[in-house]
Scaffold this motif. Structure first.
Motif, PDB file in Angstrom:
ATOM      1  N   PRO A  44     -34.427 -68.355 -10.605  1.00 26.62           N
ATOM      2  CA  PRO A  44     -34.344 -69.809 -10.500  1.00 26.62           C
ATOM      3  C   PRO A  44     -33.654 -70.402 -11.728  1.00 26.62           C
ATOM      4  N   ASP A  45     -32.699 -71.284 -11.485  1.00 22.54           N
ATOM      5  CA  ASP A  45     -31.977 -71.920 -12.592  1.00 22.54           C
ATOM      6  C   ASP A  45     -32.871 -72.962 -13.251  1.00 22.54           C
ATOM      7  N   GLU A  52     -33.234 -76.844 -31.731  1.00 20.34           N
ATOM      8  CA  GLU A  52     -32.281 -77.756 -32.356  1.00 20.34           C
ATOM      9  C   GLU A  52     -31.989 -78.964 -31.465  1.00 20.34           C
ATOM     10  N   GLY A  53     -32.598 -79.021 -30.294  1.00 17.26           N
ATOM     11  CA  GLY A  53     -32.384 -80.140 -29.382  1.00 17.26           C
ATOM     12  C   GLY A  53     -31.241 -79.929 -28.400  1.00 17.26           C
ATOM     13  N   ASN A  54     -30.644 -78.741 -28.379  1.00 11.64           N
ATOM     14  CA  ASN A  54     -29.562 -78.441 -27.439  1.00 11.64           C
ATOM     15  C   ASN A  54     -30.139 -78.077 -26.076  1.00 11.64           C
ATOM     16  N   GLN A  55     -29.431 -78.461 -25.027  1.00 15.49           N
ATOM     17  CA  GLN A  55     -29.824 -78.094 -23.668  1.00 15.49           C
ATOM     18  C   GLN A  55     -29.275 -76.700 -23.357  1.00 15.49           C
ATOM     19  N   VAL A  56     -30.127 -75.826 -22.862  1.00 17.27           N
ATOM     20  CA  VAL A  56     -29.729 -74.472 -22.485  1.00 17.27           C
ATOM     21  C   VAL A  56     -30.003 -74.318 -20.993  1.00 17.27           C
ATOM     22  N   GLN A  57     -28.950 -73.953 -20.249  1.00 14.56           N
ATOM     23  CA  GLN A  57     -29.088 -73.750 -18.810  1.00 14.56           C
ATOM     24  C   GLN A  57     -28.879 -72.280 -18.492  1.00 14.56           C
ATOM     25  N   LEU A  58     -29.807 -71.725 -17.733  1.00 11.68           N
ATOM     26  CA  LEU A  58     -29.743 -70.304 -17.410  1.00 11.68           C
ATOM     27  C   LEU A  58     -28.425 -69.941 -16.735  1.00 11.68           C
ATOM     28  N   SER A  59     -27.970 -70.737 -15.778  1.00 11.62           N
ATOM     29  CA  SER A  59     -26.753 -70.404 -15.024  1.00 11.62           C
ATOM     30  C   SER A  59     -25.501 -70.383 -15.908  1.00 11.62           C
ATOM     31  N   ASP A  60     -25.555 -71.029 -17.076  1.00 11.02           N
ATOM     32  CA  ASP A  60     -24.426 -70.973 -18.015  1.00 11.02           C
ATOM     33  C   ASP A  60     -24.251 -69.579 -18.607  1.00 11.02           C
ATOM     34  N   LEU A  61     -25.253 -68.727 -18.453  1.00 13.74           N
ATOM     35  CA  LEU A  61     -25.204 -67.379 -19.024  1.00 13.74           C
ATOM     36  C   LEU A  61     -24.749 -66.334 -18.016  1.00 13.74           C
ATOM     37  N   LYS A  62     -24.281 -66.772 -16.837  1.00 12.87           N
ATOM     38  CA  LYS A  62     -23.765 -65.805 -15.850  1.00 12.87           C
ATOM     39  C   LYS A  62     -22.669 -64.993 -16.517  1.00 12.87           C
ATOM     40  N   GLY A  63     -22.638 -63.717 -16.219  1.00  9.27           N
ATOM     41  CA  GLY A  63     -21.698 -62.815 -16.868  1.00  9.27           C
ATOM     42  C   GLY A  63     -22.353 -62.050 -18.001  1.00  9.27           C
ATOM     43  N   ARG A  64     -23.556 -62.467 -18.391  1.00 11.14           N
ATOM     44  CA  ARG A  64     -24.329 -61.788 -19.434  1.00 11.14           C
ATOM     45  C   ARG A  64     -25.679 -61.393 -18.851  1.00 11.14           C
ATOM     46  N   GLY A  65     -26.251 -60.310 -19.339  1.00 12.78           N
ATOM     47  CA  GLY A  65     -27.623 -59.973 -18.985  1.00 12.78           C
ATOM     48  C   GLY A  65     -28.558 -60.880 -19.760  1.00 12.78           C
ATOM     49  N   VAL A  66     -29.658 -61.261 -19.151  1.00  9.74           N
ATOM     50  CA  VAL A  66     -30.614 -62.156 -19.824  1.00  9.74           C
ATOM     51  C   VAL A  66     -31.998 -61.506 -19.827  1.00  9.74           C
ATOM     52  N   PHE A  67     -32.582 -61.465 -21.007  1.00 11.05           N
ATOM     53  CA  PHE A  67     -33.954 -61.023 -21.213  1.00 11.05           C
ATOM     54  C   PHE A  67     -34.766 -62.301 -21.366  1.00 11.05           C
ATOM     55  N   LEU A  68     -35.427 -62.731 -20.295  1.00 11.29           N
ATOM     56  CA  LEU A  68     -36.157 -63.999 -20.262  1.00 11.29           C
ATOM     57  C   LEU A  68     -37.628 -63.725 -20.488  1.00 11.29           C
ATOM     58  N   ASN A  69     -38.157 -64.260 -21.599  1.00 10.72           N
ATOM     59  CA  ASN A  69     -39.523 -63.966 -22.018  1.00 10.72           C
ATOM     60  C   ASN A  69     -40.334 -65.255 -22.096  1.00 10.72           C
ATOM     61  N   PHE A  70     -41.530 -65.266 -21.480  1.00 12.37           N
ATOM     62  CA  PHE A  70     -42.453 -66.400 -21.553  1.00 12.37           C
ATOM     63  C   PHE A  70     -43.579 -66.024 -22.499  1.00 12.37           C
ATOM     64  N   ILE A 139     -48.099 -65.735 -14.783  1.00 11.41           N
ATOM     65  CA  ILE A 139     -49.475 -65.328 -15.073  1.00 11.41           C
ATOM     66  C   ILE A 139     -49.401 -63.829 -15.233  1.00 11.41           C
ATOM     67  N   PRO A 140     -49.774 -63.223 -16.266  1.00 10.05           N
ATOM     68  CA  PRO A 140     -50.204 -63.707 -17.573  1.00 10.05           C
ATOM     69  C   PRO A 140     -49.008 -63.827 -18.510  1.00 10.05           C
ATOM     70  N   ILE A 141     -49.278 -64.072 -19.792  1.00  6.45           N
ATOM     71  CA  ILE A 141     -48.231 -63.958 -20.796  1.00  6.45           C
ATOM     72  C   ILE A 141     -48.637 -62.828 -21.739  1.00  6.45           C
ATOM     73  N   PRO A 142     -47.682 -62.144 -22.313  1.00  5.70           N
ATOM     74  CA  PRO A 142     -46.248 -62.313 -22.097  1.00  5.70           C
ATOM     75  C   PRO A 142     -45.805 -61.767 -20.736  1.00  5.70           C
ATOM     76  N   THR A 143     -44.833 -62.456 -20.169  1.00  4.57           N
ATOM     77  CA  THR A 143     -44.141 -61.983 -18.976  1.00  4.57           C
ATOM     78  C   THR A 143     -42.657 -62.098 -19.253  1.00  4.57           C
ATOM     79  N   SER A 144     -41.916 -61.048 -18.929  1.00  4.20           N
ATOM     80  CA  SER A 144     -40.467 -61.033 -19.152  1.00  4.20           C
ATOM     81  C   SER A 144     -39.748 -60.691 -17.857  1.00  4.20           C
ATOM     82  N   PHE A 145     -38.554 -61.275 -17.708  1.00  7.04           N
ATOM     83  CA  PHE A 145     -37.695 -61.017 -16.554  1.00  7.04           C
ATOM     84  C   PHE A 145     -36.383 -60.455 -17.054  1.00  7.04           C
ATOM     85  N   LEU A 146     -35.946 -59.364 -16.448  1.00  9.16           N
ATOM     86  CA  LEU A 146     -34.639 -58.805 -16.745  1.00  9.16           C
ATOM     87  C   LEU A 146     -33.692 -59.326 -15.681  1.00  9.16           C
ATOM     88  N   ILE A 147     -32.692 -60.088 -16.120  1.00  7.83           N
ATOM     89  CA  ILE A 147     -31.764 -60.745 -15.207  1.00  7.83           C
ATOM     90  C   ILE A 147     -30.368 -60.186 -15.454  1.00  7.83           C
TER      91      ILE A 147
END
Length: 175
Positions: A44-45, A52-70, A139-147
């Motif tokens: 989900p995007d 630093e107050g910058n907006q980060v959008q997941l879909s902007d990282l297409k083309g790269r692998g993402v390690f998403l950690n909660f 549920i629970p944390i930590p939870t990570s997604f390999l994208i």
């Protein structure tokens, strides 16, 4: 006599509204099906703010692998794996892998203090209203997604990881 009847009807109306709201919340929580994000799903995007107050959008990282950690600052397993994530971030950031660490609803002061104490340099995002946490049904944390580079979830990991685990997962998603 008219005032008593008006007050009674007003209170009765409020009581009925409160009972309805509680019933609806209970129903939503326990009787509706939630779609948990799983391996094979499109991630989900979202757009979240970094420290630093910058907006980060997941879909902007297409083309790269993402390690998403909660994670949370109070979570001991989260704290244990952060130095490993930092070490692997330096190793894999130039190999097409990005880490996004999503903090769940904590104050800026708590997050910034944690990041500074652990010397973290990867992007730390703030999920203040827990919208992303709910979208991923964390549920629970930590939870990570390999994208992967196409935005597809390859694996969901719950619980703490060793540095070797993280390195192996980074290998899976590097471009």
């Amino acid at each position: 006599m008219g005032n008593k009847k008006t007050r009674f009807l007003f209170r009765l109306g409020l009581l009925l509204i409160m009972i309805s709201a509680i019933t609806y919340a209970f129903y939503q929580q326990f009787f509706t099906e939630k779609d948990r994000v799983q391996a094979g799903d499109q991630a989900p995007d979202f757009v979240l703010e970094d420290l630093e107050g910058n907006q980060v959008q997941l879909s902007d990282l297409k083309g790269r692998g993402v390690f998403l950690n909660f994670w949370g600052t109070w979570c001991k397993p989260c704290e244990q794996e952060m130095p490993y994530m930092e070490s692997q971030y330096h190793r894999y950031k130039n190999l097409g892998v990005e880490i996004l660490a999503v903090n769940i609803a904590e104050s800026d002061i708590a997050i910034e203090s944690f990041v500074e104490r652990h010397g973290l340099t990867f992007p730390v995002l703030k999920d203040k209203d827990q919208a992303v946490t709910e979208a991923y049904d964390i549920i629970p944390i930590p939870t990570s997604f390999l994208i992967d580079k196409n935005g597809k979830v390859l694996k969901v990991i719950t619980g703490a990881m060793t540095e070797k685990d993280i390195a192996n997962y980074m290998e899976l998603i590097k471009s």
